[in-house]
Design an enzyme around this catalytic site. Sequence first.
Site, short mmCIF file in Angstrom:
data_model
loop_
_atom_site.label_atom_id
_atom_site.label_comp_id
_atom_site.label_asym_id
_atom_site.label_seq_id
_atom_site.Cartn_x
_atom_site.Cartn_y
_atom_site.Cartn_z
N GLU A 179 43.38 48.18 32.07
CA GLU A 179 43.22 47.10 33.09
C GLU A 179 44.37 46.71 34.07
O GLU A 179 44.82 45.74 34.08
CB GLU A 179 42.73 45.68 32.24
CG GLU A 179 41.41 45.68 31.80
CD GLU A 179 41.09 44.36 31.15
OE1 GLU A 179 39.62 44.24 31.09
OE2 GLU A 179 41.68 43.31 31.16
N GLU A 371 35.25 48.98 27.44
CA GLU A 371 35.13 47.71 27.04
C GLU A 371 33.75 47.17 27.32
O GLU A 371 33.71 47.32 28.50
CB GLU A 371 36.40 46.92 27.27
CG GLU A 371 37.62 47.12 26.49
CD GLU A 371 38.78 46.02 26.96
OE1 GLU A 371 38.45 45.03 27.30
OE2 GLU A 371 39.75 46.43 27.10
C1 BGP Z 1 40.20 42.49 28.46
C2 BGP Z 1 41.23 43.03 27.42
C3 BGP Z 1 40.94 43.07 25.82
C4 BGP Z 1 40.10 41.91 25.52
C5 BGP Z 1 39.05 41.63 26.36
C6 BGP Z 1 38.00 40.57 25.81
O1 BGP Z 1 40.54 41.77 29.53
O2 BGP Z 1 41.44 44.35 27.95
O3 BGP Z 1 42.35 43.01 25.60
O4 BGP Z 1 40.79 41.07 24.91
O5 BGP Z 1 39.43 41.55 27.62
O6 BGP Z 1 38.80 39.28 26.34
P1 BGP Z 1 39.15 38.03 25.49
O7 BGP Z 1 39.60 38.59 24.40
O8 BGP Z 1 39.93 37.17 26.35
O9 BGP Z 1 37.95 37.66 24.96
#
Ligand code: BGP
Length: 483
Positions: A179, A371
């Site tokens: 990201e 993701e």
């Molecule tokens: C993205 C990241 C992840 C992950 C995901 C979910 O931004 O790459 O590392 O954590 O989001 O977010 P969260 O864990 O805040 O729910």
Amino acid sequence: MAFSKNFLWGGATAANQCEGAYREGGRGLANVDVIPHGDERGAVLRGEKCMTEIKDGYYYPALEGIDFYHCYKADIKLFAEMGFKTFRLSIAWSRIYPNGDEMTPNEEGLKFYEDVFRECRRYGIEPLVTITHFDCPMHLITEYGGWKNRRMIEFYKRLVTTLFTRYKGLVKYWLTFNEINMILHLPFLGAGLLFKEGEDREEAKYLSAHHELVASAWATKIAHETDKENKVGCMLAAGEYYPYSPLPEDVWEAKKKERENLLFIDVQARGYYPEYAKRKFMRMGLDIGMTEEDRQLLKENTVDFISLSYYSSRCVTTQEGVGESVGNAFKGTKNPYLKVSEWGWQIDPLGLRITLNTLYDRYQKPLFIVENGLGARDELIEDGQGSYTVDDGYRIEYLREHVKAMKQAVEEDGVELWGYTPWGCIDLVSASTGEMSKRYGFVYVDRDNAGNGSMKRYKKKSFYWYQKVIESNGEDLFLEKEN
Ligand code: BGP
């Protein structure tokens, strides 16, 4: 059949949210270690509150994560049981170079990942490796200022050269920065940036971004030179921006926001800064320090594919008095047509199809969804066979609708998609909140927000659902019972 027989179904994790064992194997301290759970987390993530060491009175969930460092064999076995073709994980930079600026790597760290990759391969699982998923050795932050400093390129080059050489033949798919656009929103998490009073933050962020973009191009070059089998991707926190209304000002606002994100991919996939970015820097009076070598390097070393995270679309307006929405660090306008998760993240499967189409139209490069998923509170219940499970129909529904949307993008729109790795395939620490209770997994991990629990793993209902999805190569999206 919509998906090719080589479609890479799998799941995604990141070192900082699951490995734990922060002091073992010669590992050095990193930014991700010192981000506490609780009220101050947001300010630390944004670089507004300076936290460079572990302090008494705070709870730091990353220090133990879900103990993947010790449990990886059993965890990978569970992934294999679901039928994973690929497993996305990241390297903790400070396991390889504990301080970041050493000349020789830490063998114990290298060995750990080698063992993990070999374990994956034993089951025919292709590792998909993020070189940096938010982590940066603390020494590089306190000594050099993190990615604000151009010298980071040199340290990163050393890291990637070590990785590509050591894991040649074991790893083929690489992502340079997780990201990469997160640097604009959570700069301490994204790039180890801390800000002084009165410092021009916008300038610092774009300067650091340039250093990351150059470093990313170096990684692509070195990867291809080391092994022509290597495939290198960039990674965007994606999600189409919708205008809240057809008001031309709203449409223009959405376009500007869209460009704020795509700027990174424009450079990584096309090989040059778009004109709108150059004008922006000019207006800011910012000199990003572009050299002729940088220009050449960016041009000649574009990525092989574009990977993305997708949780939701986004919405913006110029009008006042419209409700706000949250989601993945991107604040915006509330879209009245969408439902939200328990954490207020909007749910929009069609937005995934739209986002995939935008990216494919613009870049004409293969895409990879690395993701996607629903963070939800799960309740552990008895499974009637002496163990426990979670009845997570809500997660199945979210994922099913997103798989349908991605299938349409492939089948009806002709988007070239290499794979799908839902986020947090095993429950892990939330990046934004530091909670364990915000769960994404197919596998439940017994651990709570305060660090209590046995760390035992349990298969959720979605485990069996996903197993079926993979087995049918995305053709069967229903568990028997639901048909
Ligand atoms: C993205 C990241 C992840 C992950 C995901 C979910 O931004 O790459 O590392 O954590 O989001 O977010 P969260 O864990 O805040 O729910």
